[in-house]
Design a protein around this motif. Structure first.
Motif, PDB file in Angstrom:
ATOM      1  N   ILE A   1     -11.219 -10.180  -6.807  1.00 18.53           N
ATOM      2  CA  ILE A   1     -10.357  -9.548  -5.803  1.00 18.53           C
ATOM      3  C   ILE A   1      -8.952 -10.090  -6.026  1.00 18.53           C
ATOM      4  O   ILE A   1      -8.634 -11.216  -5.656  1.00 18.53           O
ATOM      5  N   ALA A   2      -8.132  -9.294  -6.659  1.00 19.82           N
ATOM      6  CA  ALA A   2      -6.799  -9.752  -7.050  1.00 19.82           C
ATOM      7  C   ALA A   2      -5.717  -9.348  -6.059  1.00 19.82           C
ATOM      8  O   ALA A   2      -4.617  -9.895  -6.086  1.00 19.82           O
ATOM      9  N   GLN A   3      -6.006  -8.377  -5.190  1.00 24.02           N
ATOM     10  CA  GLN A   3      -5.022  -7.911  -4.214  1.00 24.02           C
ATOM     11  C   GLN A   3      -5.693  -7.696  -2.869  1.00 24.02           C
ATOM     12  O   GLN A   3      -6.794  -7.146  -2.802  1.00 24.02           O
ATOM     13  N   ARG A   4      -5.018  -8.139  -1.805  1.00 20.12           N
ATOM     14  CA  ARG A   4      -5.461  -7.903  -0.433  1.00 20.12           C
ATOM     15  C   ARG A   4      -4.292  -7.326   0.352  1.00 20.12           C
ATOM     16  O   ARG A   4      -3.190  -7.864   0.313  1.00 20.12           O
ATOM     17  N   TYR A   5      -4.546  -6.251   1.075  1.00 22.86           N
ATOM     18  CA  TYR A   5      -3.533  -5.630   1.937  1.00 22.86           C
ATOM     19  C   TYR A   5      -4.137  -5.444   3.322  1.00 22.86           C
ATOM     20  O   TYR A   5      -5.319  -5.098   3.447  1.00 22.86           O
ATOM     21  N   ALA A   6      -3.333  -5.647   4.340  1.00 23.87           N
ATOM     22  CA  ALA A   6      -3.769  -5.302   5.690  1.00 23.87           C
ATOM     23  C   ALA A   6      -3.917  -3.785   5.790  1.00 23.87           C
ATOM     24  O   ALA A   6      -3.236  -3.029   5.068  1.00 23.87           O
ATOM     25  N   LEU A   7      -4.795  -3.333   6.679  1.00 16.70           N
ATOM     26  CA  LEU A   7      -5.043  -1.901   6.828  1.00 16.70           C
ATOM     27  C   LEU A   7      -3.752  -1.126   7.049  1.00 16.70           C
ATOM     28  O   LEU A   7      -3.561  -0.043   6.486  1.00 16.70           O
ATOM     29  N   GLN A   8      -2.835  -1.696   7.824  1.00 22.84           N
ATOM     30  CA  GLN A   8      -1.584  -0.992   8.115  1.00 22.84           C
ATOM     31  C   GLN A   8      -0.652  -0.919   6.906  1.00 22.84           C
ATOM     32  O   GLN A   8       0.330  -0.169   6.920  1.00 22.84           O
ATOM     33  N   ASP A   9      -0.943  -1.678   5.861  1.00 21.14           N
ATOM     34  CA  ASP A   9      -0.120  -1.659   4.642  1.00 21.14           C
ATOM     35  C   ASP A   9      -0.744  -0.809   3.549  1.00 21.14           C
ATOM     36  O   ASP A   9      -0.474  -1.000   2.357  1.00 21.14           O
ATOM     37  N   VAL A  10      -1.542   0.158   3.921  1.00 17.23           N
ATOM     38  CA  VAL A  10      -2.285   0.957   2.962  1.00 17.23           C
ATOM     39  C   VAL A  10      -1.362   1.741   2.030  1.00 17.23           C
ATOM     40  O   VAL A  10      -1.695   1.966   0.852  1.00 17.23           O
ATOM     41  N   ARG A  11      -0.187   2.139   2.490  1.00 17.47           N
ATOM     42  CA  ARG A  11       0.729   2.870   1.605  1.00 17.47           C
ATOM     43  C   ARG A  11       1.135   2.012   0.412  1.00 17.47           C
ATOM     44  O   ARG A  11       1.146   2.482  -0.737  1.00 17.47           O
ATOM     45  N   ALA A  12       1.454   0.763   0.670  1.00 21.48           N
ATOM     46  CA  ALA A  12       1.838  -0.148  -0.415  1.00 21.48           C
ATOM     47  C   ALA A  12       0.678  -0.350  -1.383  1.00 21.48           C
ATOM     48  O   ALA A  12       0.877  -0.444  -2.607  1.00 21.48           O
ATOM     49  N   ALA A  13      -0.534  -0.403  -0.862  1.00 28.03           N
ATOM     50  CA  ALA A  13      -1.711  -0.562  -1.709  1.00 28.03           C
ATOM     51  C   ALA A  13      -1.880   0.633  -2.645  1.00 28.03           C
ATOM     52  O   ALA A  13      -2.149   0.473  -3.847  1.00 28.03           O
ATOM     53  N   HIS A  14      -1.712   1.834  -2.122  1.00 30.29           N
ATOM     54  CA  HIS A  14      -1.825   3.033  -2.952  1.00 30.29           C
ATOM     55  C   HIS A  14      -0.731   3.079  -4.006  1.00 30.29           C
ATOM     56  O   HIS A  14      -0.976   3.460  -5.163  1.00 30.29           O
ATOM     57  N   GLU A  15       0.476   2.717  -3.626  1.00 30.07           N
ATOM     58  CA  GLU A  15       1.588   2.732  -4.582  1.00 30.07           C
ATOM     59  C   GLU A  15       1.338   1.774  -5.735  1.00 30.07           C
ATOM     60  O   GLU A  15       1.595   2.101  -6.897  1.00 30.07           O
ATOM     61  N   ALA A  16       0.828   0.582  -5.432  1.00 34.76           N
ATOM     62  CA  ALA A  16       0.539  -0.400  -6.477  1.00 34.76           C
ATOM     63  C   ALA A  16      -0.576   0.090  -7.396  1.00 34.76           C
ATOM     64  O   ALA A  16      -0.508  -0.067  -8.625  1.00 34.76           O
ATOM     65  N   LEU A  17      -1.597   0.707  -6.820  1.00 31.91           N
ATOM     66  CA  LEU A  17      -2.711   1.209  -7.605  1.00 31.91           C
ATOM     67  C   LEU A  17      -2.254   2.308  -8.550  1.00 31.91           C
ATOM     68  O   LEU A  17      -2.584   2.295  -9.750  1.00 31.91           O
ATOM     69  N   GLU A  18      -1.477   3.244  -8.050  1.00 35.06           N
ATOM     70  CA  GLU A  18      -1.008   4.353  -8.882  1.00 35.06           C
ATOM     71  C   GLU A  18      -0.058   3.892  -9.975  1.00 35.06           C
ATOM     72  O   GLU A  18      -0.006   4.483 -11.056  1.00 35.06           O
ATOM     73  N   ALA A  19       0.717   2.845  -9.705  1.00 39.27           N
ATOM     74  CA  ALA A  19       1.669   2.326 -10.688  1.00 39.27           C
ATOM     75  C   ALA A  19       0.983   1.427 -11.710  1.00 39.27           C
ATOM     76  O   ALA A  19       1.651   0.870 -12.593  1.00 39.27           O
ATOM     77  N   ARG A  20      -0.337   1.281 -11.601  1.00 33.26           N
ATOM     78  CA  ARG A  20      -1.129   0.431 -12.496  1.00 33.26           C
ATOM     79  C   ARG A  20      -0.623  -1.013 -12.478  1.00 33.26           C
ATOM     80  O   ARG A  20      -0.592  -1.700 -13.504  1.00 33.26           O
ATOM     81  N   GLN A  21      -0.231  -1.444 -11.298  1.00 32.53           N
ATOM     82  CA  GLN A  21       0.240  -2.815 -11.111  1.00 32.53           C
ATOM     83  C   GLN A  21      -0.876  -3.749 -10.665  1.00 32.53           C
ATOM     84  O   GLN A  21      -0.652  -4.945 -10.485  1.00 32.53           O
ATOM     85  N   THR A  22      -2.084  -3.224 -10.498  1.00 33.61           N
ATOM     86  CA  THR A  22      -3.188  -4.031  -9.994  1.00 33.61           C
ATOM     87  C   THR A  22      -4.125  -4.436 -11.121  1.00 33.61           C
ATOM     88  O   THR A  22      -4.190  -3.783 -12.171  1.00 33.61           O
ATOM     89  N   THR A  23      -4.834  -5.519 -10.915  1.00 34.30           N
ATOM     90  CA  THR A  23      -5.947  -5.903 -11.774  1.00 34.30           C
ATOM     91  C   THR A  23      -7.146  -6.172 -10.878  1.00 34.30           C
ATOM     92  O   THR A  23      -7.006  -6.435  -9.688  1.00 34.30           O
ATOM     93  N   GLY A  24      -8.333  -6.104 -11.466  1.00 37.34           N
ATOM     94  CA  GLY A  24      -9.525  -6.353 -10.670  1.00 37.34           C
ATOM     95  C   GLY A  24      -9.623  -5.413  -9.490  1.00 37.34           C
ATOM     96  O   GLY A  24      -9.168  -4.278  -9.521  1.00 37.34           O
ATOM     97  N   SER A  25     -10.212  -5.915  -8.416  1.00 42.17           N
ATOM     98  CA  SER A  25     -10.434  -5.097  -7.220  1.00 42.17           C
ATOM     99  C   SER A  25      -9.353  -5.347  -6.169  1.00 42.17           C
ATOM    100  O   SER A  25      -8.757  -6.424  -6.105  1.00 42.17           O
ATOM    101  N   THR A  26      -9.120  -4.330  -5.356  1.00 34.78           N
ATOM    102  CA  THR A  26      -8.196  -4.406  -4.227  1.00 34.78           C
ATOM    103  C   THR A  26      -8.969  -4.099  -2.953  1.00 34.78           C
ATOM    104  O   THR A  26      -9.780  -3.168  -2.936  1.00 34.78           O
ATOM    105  N   ILE A  27      -8.711  -4.882  -1.916  1.00 33.26           N
ATOM    106  CA  ILE A  27      -9.359  -4.596  -0.634  1.00 33.26           C
ATOM    107  C   ILE A  27      -8.312  -4.469   0.475  1.00 33.26           C
ATOM    108  O   ILE A  27      -7.203  -5.002   0.371  1.00 33.26           O
ATOM    109  N   LEU A  28      -8.719  -3.766   1.524  1.00 33.95           N
ATOM    110  CA  LEU A  28      -7.955  -3.698   2.755  1.00 33.95           C
ATOM    111  C   LEU A  28      -8.657  -4.590   3.777  1.00 33.95           C
ATOM    112  O   LEU A  28      -9.886  -4.532   3.909  1.00 33.95           O
ATOM    113  N   THR A  29      -7.912  -5.421   4.461  1.00 39.03           N
ATOM    114  CA  THR A  29      -8.491  -6.323   5.460  1.00 39.03           C
ATOM    115  C   THR A  29      -8.300  -5.739   6.844  1.00 39.03           C
ATOM    116  O   THR A  29      -7.302  -5.086   7.140  1.00 39.03           O
ATOM    117  N   VAL A  30      -9.276  -6.009   7.703  1.00 36.09           N
ATOM    118  CA  VAL A  30      -9.268  -5.467   9.062  1.00 36.09           C
ATOM    119  C   VAL A  30      -9.005  -6.591  10.033  1.00 36.09           C
ATOM    120  O   VAL A  30      -9.718  -7.602  10.029  1.00 36.09           O
TER     121      VAL A  30
END
Length: 330
Positions: free
Chosen positions: A301-330
């Motif tokens: 799990i290389a990236q964690r975003y709060a649920l309210q930061d989901v837009r930033a999570a999608h942007e990072a994923l689409e830009a191929r800036q992530t490695t491993g898995s990304t989760i949203l925390t509640v």
């Protein structure tokens, strides 16, 4: 029992990350065959981007998310494999995991072993079940044996890192591709035998060199348009082309005659073709739980975003800036 409020991410139109909205909605009680689940963690996957953009068209408004882990709060009639208080994880249709609570079908929800955390469960179910069907079920006509070469694109992502480790455990010689030298090193550290930076190297030529001109038995390709022609060139006689994603765009229409010179096989599977019932889902999950619990596969799990930061999570994923898995925390 009364309805419960739940923060939920949904879209009312297709588009970029800006269409993601965090709203509050009422969640009722489960009907027959359903459960009420309170999330502890939520998985992020590229299929979420496809559904948000409209590449995979679904009725709107749409709550997104295919993967999560949490605790069962109520069980509907006819659900026998789960009970209130169970720790669970799932990859499941319909979408809707980007939320605090949801009512959902129980079919694809599995008890989570105590040794596996909620975050790991949320990060691994869709990706891990995908790797299970790819390496164990979606295999070439001649089968896969220890020592065989396979090519796996996007090998530093969440699916890819699981595949690198699981392939090594099976004795397969996995050739990874990734978009940077750092990502190649990550794939190698997780069990890939070779790693190719597709931005700086001709991956098809490199695969030919690595395999002594023979090619690989199977290519697992979630990139799509950008890797399609090169992937076909990497296959040996009677090889299998597995296209299971479109990160760079949809594969253009092809001529079946392109498969003829080497007698190639082509398939476009999805996880729910294999996990089509309670029994098949559980059997696949049991294998995933075993390789994770045994330590043969570690979930990164290389990236964690709060649920309210989901837009930033999608942007990072689409830009191929992530490695491993990304989760949203509640």
């Amino acid at each position: 029992m009364t309805a419960t409020a739940s923060k939920t991410v949904h879209i009312t139109r297709n588009g970029g990350a800006e269409v993601l909205e965090l709203v509050e909605r009422e969640v009722g009680q489960p009907a027959a065959g359903e459960i009420l689940l309170r999330h502890h963690a939520i998985g992020l996957n590229f299929i979420d981007v496809y559904q948000r953009s409209g590449l995979y068209a679904l009725p709107l408004p749409l709550a997104l998310g295919m993967e999560g882990a949490g605790v069962v709060e109520a069980v509907g009639d006819g659900v026998t494999h789960l009970q209130t208080g169970d720790r669970v994880a799932y990859a499941s249709n319909p979408p809707g995991s980007y939320c605090e609570r949801r009512v959902m079908p129980a079919t694809h929800v599995c008890k989570l072993p105590d040794a596996i955390s909620f975050e790991t469960g949320a990060a691994m179910m869709l990706k891990g079940l995908t790797v299970q069907y790819l390496l164990k079920q979606c295999i070439p006509a001649e089968g896969l044996q220890a020592g065989d070469y396979v090519l796996f694109h996007a090998a530093a992502g969440g699916v890819g890192l699981i595949a690198c480790q699981w392939a090594k455990a099976l004795g397969l010689r996995l050739i990874a591709t990734a978009g940077s030298d750092e990502k190649c090193q990550l794939a190698l550290a997780n069990g890939a035998e070779h790693a190719i930076n597709y931005r700086t190297q001709d991956f098809a030529a490199k695969v030919t060199e690595i395999t002594g001109g023979q090619g690989v038995k199977v290519v697992y390709d979630s990139v799509g348009k950008d890797t399609w022609e090169g992937s076909l060139a990497c296959l040996r006689r009677f090889g299998l082309m597995v296209s299971f994603g479109n990160a760079s765009g949809a594969v253009p229409p092809i001529s079946l005659a392109a498969l003829a010179p080497k007698g190639l096989y082509l398939t476009r599977p999805s996880v729910f073709v294999y996990a089509h019932s309670r029994e098949t889902t559980q059997a696949m999950a049991d294998q995933l739980f075993e390789v994770v619990s045994s330590g043969k596969v570690n979930i990164h799990i290389a990236q964690r975003y709060a649920l309210q930061d989901v837009r930033a999570a999608h942007e990072a994923l689409e830009a191929r800036q992530t490695t491993g898995s990304t989760i949203l925390t509640v």
